[in-house]
Design a protein around this motif. Structure first.
Motif, PDB file in Angstrom:
ATOM      1  N   ILE A 434     -10.047  10.258 -10.178  1.00 34.48           N
ATOM      2  CA  ILE A 434      -8.840  11.243  -9.900  1.00 34.48           C
ATOM      3  C   ILE A 434      -8.120  10.309  -9.136  1.00 34.48           C
ATOM      4  N   VAL A 435      -8.647   9.751  -7.869  1.00 37.21           N
ATOM      5  CA  VAL A 435      -7.794   8.861  -6.962  1.00 37.21           C
ATOM      6  C   VAL A 435      -7.111   7.809  -7.704  1.00 37.21           C
ATOM      7  N   LEU A 436      -7.948   7.193  -8.698  1.00 38.45           N
ATOM      8  CA  LEU A 436      -7.281   6.060  -9.295  1.00 38.45           C
ATOM      9  C   LEU A 436      -6.391   6.524 -10.339  1.00 38.45           C
ATOM     10  N   LEU A 437      -6.408   7.833 -10.951  1.00 38.68           N
ATOM     11  CA  LEU A 437      -5.254   8.082 -11.883  1.00 38.68           C
ATOM     12  C   LEU A 437      -3.967   8.336 -11.047  1.00 38.68           C
ATOM     13  N   LEU A 438      -4.049   8.702  -9.862  1.00 38.16           N
ATOM     14  CA  LEU A 438      -3.012   9.099  -8.986  1.00 38.16           C
ATOM     15  C   LEU A 438      -2.380   7.866  -8.439  1.00 38.16           C
ATOM     16  N   GLN A 439      -3.129   6.643  -8.448  1.00 42.79           N
ATOM     17  CA  GLN A 439      -2.498   5.430  -8.259  1.00 42.79           C
ATOM     18  C   GLN A 439      -1.539   4.883  -9.539  1.00 42.79           C
ATOM     19  N   VAL A 440      -2.167   5.227 -10.665  1.00 45.55           N
ATOM     20  CA  VAL A 440      -1.461   4.844 -12.103  1.00 45.55           C
ATOM     21  C   VAL A 440      -0.090   5.755 -12.078  1.00 45.55           C
ATOM     22  N   ALA A 441      -0.152   6.976 -11.610  1.00 47.31           N
ATOM     23  CA  ALA A 441       0.954   7.982 -11.727  1.00 47.31           C
ATOM     24  C   ALA A 441       1.999   7.534 -10.799  1.00 47.31           C
ATOM     25  N   ARG A 442       1.551   6.838  -9.571  1.00 52.81           N
ATOM     26  CA  ARG A 442       2.637   6.262  -8.498  1.00 52.81           C
ATOM     27  C   ARG A 442       3.336   5.419  -9.276  1.00 52.81           C
ATOM     28  N   HIS A 443       2.445   4.356 -10.094  1.00 47.57           N
ATOM     29  CA  HIS A 443       3.213   3.285 -10.846  1.00 47.57           C
ATOM     30  C   HIS A 443       3.982   3.640 -11.859  1.00 47.57           C
ATOM     31  N   LEU A 444       3.730   4.607 -12.389  1.00 48.76           N
ATOM     32  CA  LEU A 444       4.587   5.384 -13.536  1.00 48.76           C
ATOM     33  C   LEU A 444       5.633   5.984 -13.239  1.00 48.76           C
ATOM     34  N   VAL A 445       5.557   6.793 -12.077  1.00 48.23           N
ATOM     35  CA  VAL A 445       6.906   7.508 -11.547  1.00 48.23           C
ATOM     36  C   VAL A 445       7.881   6.292 -10.877  1.00 48.23           C
ATOM     37  N   LYS A 446       7.386   5.440 -10.212  1.00 45.32           N
ATOM     38  CA  LYS A 446       8.276   4.203  -9.756  1.00 45.32           C
ATOM     39  C   LYS A 446       8.834   3.547 -10.793  1.00 45.32           C
ATOM     40  N   SER A 509      11.880  15.132  -8.257  1.00 47.42           N
ATOM     41  CA  SER A 509      13.139  15.187  -7.882  1.00 47.42           C
ATOM     42  C   SER A 509      13.763  16.246  -7.174  1.00 47.42           C
ATOM     43  N   LYS A 510      12.851  17.579  -7.581  1.00 43.97           N
ATOM     44  CA  LYS A 510      13.638  18.525  -7.051  1.00 43.97           C
ATOM     45  C   LYS A 510      12.981  18.905  -5.557  1.00 43.97           C
ATOM     46  N   PHE A 511      11.780  17.937  -5.249  1.00 43.52           N
ATOM     47  CA  PHE A 511      11.497  17.971  -3.884  1.00 43.52           C
ATOM     48  C   PHE A 511      12.135  17.221  -2.925  1.00 43.52           C
ATOM     49  N   SER A 512      12.449  17.836  -1.779  1.00 40.30           N
ATOM     50  CA  SER A 512      13.278  16.996  -0.760  1.00 40.30           C
ATOM     51  C   SER A 512      12.330  16.036  -0.068  1.00 40.30           C
ATOM     52  N   ASN A 513      11.045  16.378   0.061  1.00 38.72           N
ATOM     53  CA  ASN A 513       9.955  15.428   0.518  1.00 38.72           C
ATOM     54  C   ASN A 513       9.371  14.767  -0.641  1.00 38.72           C
ATOM     55  N   PRO A 514       9.231  13.437  -1.019  1.00 32.74           N
ATOM     56  CA  PRO A 514       8.766  13.316  -2.182  1.00 32.74           C
ATOM     57  C   PRO A 514       7.361  13.133  -2.272  1.00 32.74           C
ATOM     58  N   GLU A 515       6.489  13.030  -1.132  1.00 32.98           N
ATOM     59  CA  GLU A 515       5.317  13.030  -0.892  1.00 32.98           C
ATOM     60  C   GLU A 515       4.773  14.220  -0.868  1.00 32.98           C
ATOM     61  N   GLU A 516       5.501  15.349  -0.358  1.00 37.75           N
ATOM     62  CA  GLU A 516       4.945  16.809  -0.693  1.00 37.75           C
ATOM     63  C   GLU A 516       5.146  16.982  -2.134  1.00 37.75           C
ATOM     64  N   GLY A 517       6.165  16.610  -2.983  1.00 36.08           N
ATOM     65  CA  GLY A 517       6.294  16.867  -4.365  1.00 36.08           C
ATOM     66  C   GLY A 517       5.187  16.168  -5.040  1.00 36.08           C
ATOM     67  N   PHE A 518       4.756  15.078  -4.570  1.00 36.77           N
ATOM     68  CA  PHE A 518       3.407  14.484  -5.315  1.00 36.77           C
ATOM     69  C   PHE A 518       2.252  14.925  -5.045  1.00 36.77           C
ATOM     70  N   GLN A 519       1.877  15.666  -4.053  1.00 36.72           N
ATOM     71  CA  GLN A 519       0.696  16.441  -3.616  1.00 36.72           C
ATOM     72  C   GLN A 519       0.773  17.811  -4.648  1.00 36.72           C
ATOM     73  N   GLU A 520       1.995  18.386  -4.611  1.00 38.31           N
ATOM     74  CA  GLU A 520       2.214  19.658  -5.445  1.00 38.31           C
ATOM     75  C   GLU A 520       1.909  19.225  -6.882  1.00 38.31           C
ATOM     76  N   LEU A 521       2.607  18.288  -7.349  1.00 36.34           N
ATOM     77  CA  LEU A 521       2.563  18.101  -8.740  1.00 36.34           C
ATOM     78  C   LEU A 521       1.531  17.188  -9.358  1.00 36.34           C
ATOM     79  N   LEU A 525       0.595  14.925 -12.674  1.00 33.34           N
ATOM     80  CA  LEU A 525       0.661  13.579 -12.480  1.00 33.34           C
ATOM     81  C   LEU A 525      -0.627  12.837 -13.152  1.00 33.34           C
ATOM     82  N   VAL A 526      -1.734  13.476 -13.002  1.00 30.26           N
ATOM     83  CA  VAL A 526      -2.980  12.928 -13.493  1.00 30.26           C
ATOM     84  C   VAL A 526      -2.970  13.015 -14.896  1.00 30.26           C
ATOM     85  N   GLU A 527      -2.578  14.123 -15.581  1.00 29.44           N
ATOM     86  CA  GLU A 527      -2.364  14.171 -17.093  1.00 29.44           C
ATOM     87  C   GLU A 527      -1.360  13.122 -17.813  1.00 29.44           C
ATOM     88  N   ALA A 528      -0.382  12.785 -16.859  1.00 27.60           N
ATOM     89  CA  ALA A 528       0.648  11.924 -17.342  1.00 27.60           C
ATOM     90  C   ALA A 528      -0.100  10.451 -17.195  1.00 27.60           C
TER      91      ALA A 528
END
Ligand SMILES: CCCCCCCCCCCCCCCC(=O)SCCNC(=O)CCNC(=O)[C@H](O)C(C)(C)COP(=O)(O)OP(=O)(O)OC[C@H]1O[C@@H](n2cnc3c(N)ncnc32)[C@H](O)[C@@H]1OP(=O)(O)O
Ligand SMILES: Cc1cc2nc3c(=O)[nH]c(=O)nc-3n(C[C@H](O)[C@H](O)[C@H](O)COP(=O)(O)OP(=O)(O)OC[C@H]3O[C@@H](n4cnc5c(N)ncnc54)[C@H](O)[C@@H]3O)c2cc1C
Length: 647
Positions: A434-446, A509-521, A525-528
């Motif tokens: 899961i931790v690795l998929l979150l790395q992929v998700a960061r790459h995709l969002v970027k 983009s609805k989150f003012s703090n992107p890191e908080e948004g990343f945790q919440e979603l 993100l893992v499914e994407a």
């Protein structure tokens, strides 16, 4: 009956040339011949026997592993398998694979040596690699601690520079900083690449790698200040218990300054920290290398399980007998096919994606040598994502194969319980999936966020360049056969992945703090990330079974409608019928010896029942007719019942 091929009637049904397919599976004729030769060599050597493994206690098992590793090394040298003293050559690597018993050597060759190759300076490589190549020192990879594995930046072990003596002082300041898990550490390694926080003059420069000697090269005792042991029994009986995963603490252990791996950054004699002109992420380079290896190995583990389940499903018969005739082979049940054939297809798909990833890895390595770091993020995302995707599917697939073999699949002699137990930690080690998929998700969002700046996506994210088109897309499938067109399938997968990524980016983009948004979603993100990784692997039967499994994604993103979903399912059923006569031949193409498969259910000759019966009698419990303990525990009970009955 001995010598009779009980599966010959299945083999005669094949509609393709198995020998040709063996070469496709192996990669080339040369690779096929090498694998064939080495697998037979291992199978015929009594030292590499493994059918007695499940009944061995831990100490015997471990000693047996040492014996096999020493013998394998001897064979490598005697046969000059590699032409030179290196187990990194394909021949030696294959020998290790067919011996099929995890050992300290995996970490020595698989992580210790690559860490020095990737992170050591030329001078450091010249000093340490010849010793490691000849196994005059044995190394492990000591990164994970009791308190932190995934969060590498959270490691606590310290390496404090002492300018007076020109040394680093390696120390474990807390219980949670104890190194915990490294394979080969517990009982064997003389050296380790230890990851520790570099401290100079009170300032913390983050995690770096250091070569540390752990044990004396004379009597194998730990050096002063070092405490080492094994962390204890792991899941399964034999399985990964052949490995001495270890615990290690340091009490102010001193090492010379030149034992910090200094390719990425250096500490000078004066205690100045200098960062080279290379990305810091290269400190994580060994993990990228091993993740690529793990992807290549996934198809091997899955294909073994599929080979066992396919052959046994052709041998096993249940129900459907008319007038005393033969019952139905369980492989003819559509439910069996819909569970087994997608796994058969996945094993092939993973085999080819493994080849592709090796190409990608080789390419990035060449570029790094030329100081081109541009493809590093893509290489990281692909190795992390595909490691996660293939190991999850393989671990689940092995367990499914066990169920496909009914009750007999639960016997150790089926080979499946041990295969599962030895394989399943691949979902955790070298990065939790899961931790690795979150790395992929960061790459995709970027990637998505950079589209607006005109940045052209490359590599596996290139499809995002057609975002507008993919957001408009709706499949034009009208009949089941339309799903056989590779482009039709590919576009549906691209549109699904693109839409899931865009939806995540919009929600973030609805989150003012992107890191908080990343945790919440994170779950979305893992499914994407999964959708993106599946897109990398798509190919016919495999893709349609995925489409069926994830139908919800395809319909909810509006890529296809429910009618088109049913047509995909109809086409899938047609494909299963086409696979059916070829199933046994498709698993024969792996060319596995019975020794390597280690399974009575998967025997090449299909002679399952007599051999299962024979095997049962070999169990140590059957050494005596009346069990040990009868007199103490069973007889008194029986006598007591007799007394009660008389009362
Ligand atoms: C005979 C021979 C036999 C041989 C046989 C061979 C087989 C051999 C068998 C092995 C048998 C099992 C052996 C198990 C051995 C262990 O398990 S060893 C321990 C493995 N441990 C792990 O995998 C830990 C997992 N955690 C991590 O990788 C990292 O800490 C994380 C999760 C990536 C987080 O990293 P972070 O630096 O805290 O945070 P983050 O901000 O996410 O990343 C920073 C930047 O670095 C980038 N980055 C992160 N990681 C990487 C990377 N690896 N590369 C490049 N860039 C990266 C990020 O993309 C990010 O980039 P930007 O966005 O800033 O541009
Ligand atoms: C058999 C085996 C061999 C190993 N060999 C070695 C070795 O040779 N050398 C070495 O250094 N290490 C080794 N390891 C350690 C291995 O690399 C770590 O166990 C692995 O990286 C996972 O880290 P962890 O144990 O800290 O898991 P944790 O991170 O504690 O995971 C626990 C749970 O938390 C979740 N989680 C953690 N972080 C997040 C997050 N940010 N977001 C969402 N969820 C999260 C995970 O998904 C998981 O469900 C080995 C491990 C095993 C099992």
């Amino acid at each position: 009956m001995e010598g009779v091929d009980h599966l010959a009637f299945e083999r005669n049904k094949a509609q393709f040339d198995v020998d040709e397919m063996k070469i496709v599976w192996a990669g080339s004729r040369e690779d096929f011949e090498l694998s064939d030769r080495i697998s037979r060599l291992v199978a015929s050597d009594p030292v590499f026997r493994k059918d007695d493994r499940a009944a061995l206690g831990r100490k015997e098992l471990f000693k047996n592993t040492l014996r096999k590793a020493a013998h394998a090394w001897k064979r490598v040298i005697e046969l000059r398998l590699s032409g030179e003293f290196s187990a990194l050559e394909p021949e030696a690597y294959k020998l290790r694979a067919f011996v099929d018993q995890p050992a300290f050597t995996d970490l020595h060759w698989g992580m210790f040596v690559p860490a020095i190759q990737g992170q050591g300076t030329d001078e450091q490589q010249q000093k340490w690699l010849p010793l490691a190549y000849r196994m005059q020192i044995i190394g492990c990879y000591a990164q994970t601690e009791l308190g932190h594995g995934s969060n590498v930046q959270g490691l606590e072990t310290t390496a404090t520079f002492d300018p007076k003596t020109d040394e680093f002082v390696i120390h474990s300041p807390t219980l949670t900083s104890s190194k915990w898990w490294p394979g080969g550490l517990g009982k064997v390694s003389t050296h380790a690449v230890v990851y520790a926080r570099l401290i100079i003059d009170g300032q913390d420069y983050g995690v770096h790698g250091f070569i540390v000697q752990l044990r004396s090269l004379d009597d194998h005792l730990p050096l002063p200040g070092i405490t080492i042991g094994d962390i204890g029994m792991k899941f399964g009986n034999a399985a990964y218990n052949t490995m001495d995963n270890g615990v290690l603490t340091f009490d102010h252990v001193r090492i010379p300054r030149n034992q910090m791996l200094m390719r990425v950054s250096q500490v000078t004699r004066e205690g100045k920290y200098v960062h080279s002109n290379v990305p810091r992420q290269l400190v994580y380079g060994t993990m990228v290398y091993v993740r690529q290896k793990i992807v290549a190995d996934a198809s091997v583990a899955l294909s073994r399980a599929v080979c066992i389940a396919t052959r046994y499903s052709a041998v096993r018969r249940q129900f459907g007998s008319h007038n005393g005739g033969l019952e139905t082979q369980v492989i003819d049940y559509k439910t069996q096919q819909s569970r087994l054939f997608p796994l058969l297809a996945s094993a092939y798909a993973f085999r080819f994606v493994g080849e592709w990833l090796l190409w990608l890895y080789t390419d990035v390595t060449e570029r790094l040598k030329a100081k081109d770091f541009s493809t590093l993020p893509e290489a990281h995302a692909c190795t992390a994502g595909l490691k996660s995707l293939t190991t999850t599917a393989t671990a689940d697939g092995i367990e499914e194969c066990r169920k496909l073999c009914g009750g007999h699949g639960y016997l150790c002699s089926s080979g499946l319980p041990e295969l599962f137990a030895v394989y399943v930690p691949a979902c955790t080690y070298e990065g939790d999936n899961i931790v690795l998929l979150l790395q992929v998700a960061r790459h995709l969002v970027k990637t998505v966020s950079q589209l607006s700046t005109g940045n052209k996506p490359v590599g596996t994210t290139a499809y995002m360049a057609r975002l507008e088109q993919l957001l408009q897309y709706h499949s034009d499938v009208k009949k089941a056969e339309d799903w056989l067109k590779p482009n039709v399938v590919l576009e549906a997968f691209e549109a699904r992945a693109a839409r899931m990524c865009v939806a995540c980016a919009q929600n973030l983009s609805k989150f003012s703090n992107p890191e908080e948004g990343f945790q919440e979603l994170a779950a979305d993100l893992v499914e994407a990330a999964v959708a993106h990784c599946q897109l990398i692997v798509v190919s016919n039967v495999y893709a349609l079974s995925l489409l069926h499994k994830h139908l919800g994604d395809f319909i909810s993103t509006g890529c296809i409608d429910p009618k088109q979903g049913s047509l995909a399912n109809e086409q899938l059923r047609n494909l299963y019928s086409q696979v059916r006569p070829n199933a046994v031949a498709l698993v024969d193409a792996y060319n596995y010896t019975d020794h390597y498969l280690g399974s009575i259910l998967g025997r090449y000759d299909g002679n399952v029942y007599p051999k299962l019966y024979e095997e049962a009698w070999k169990d140590p419990l059957n050494d005596s007719i009346v069990p040990d303990g009868f007199k103490e525990y069973i007889q008194p009970l029986l006598k007591q019942q007799l007394r009660n009955a008389r009362l």
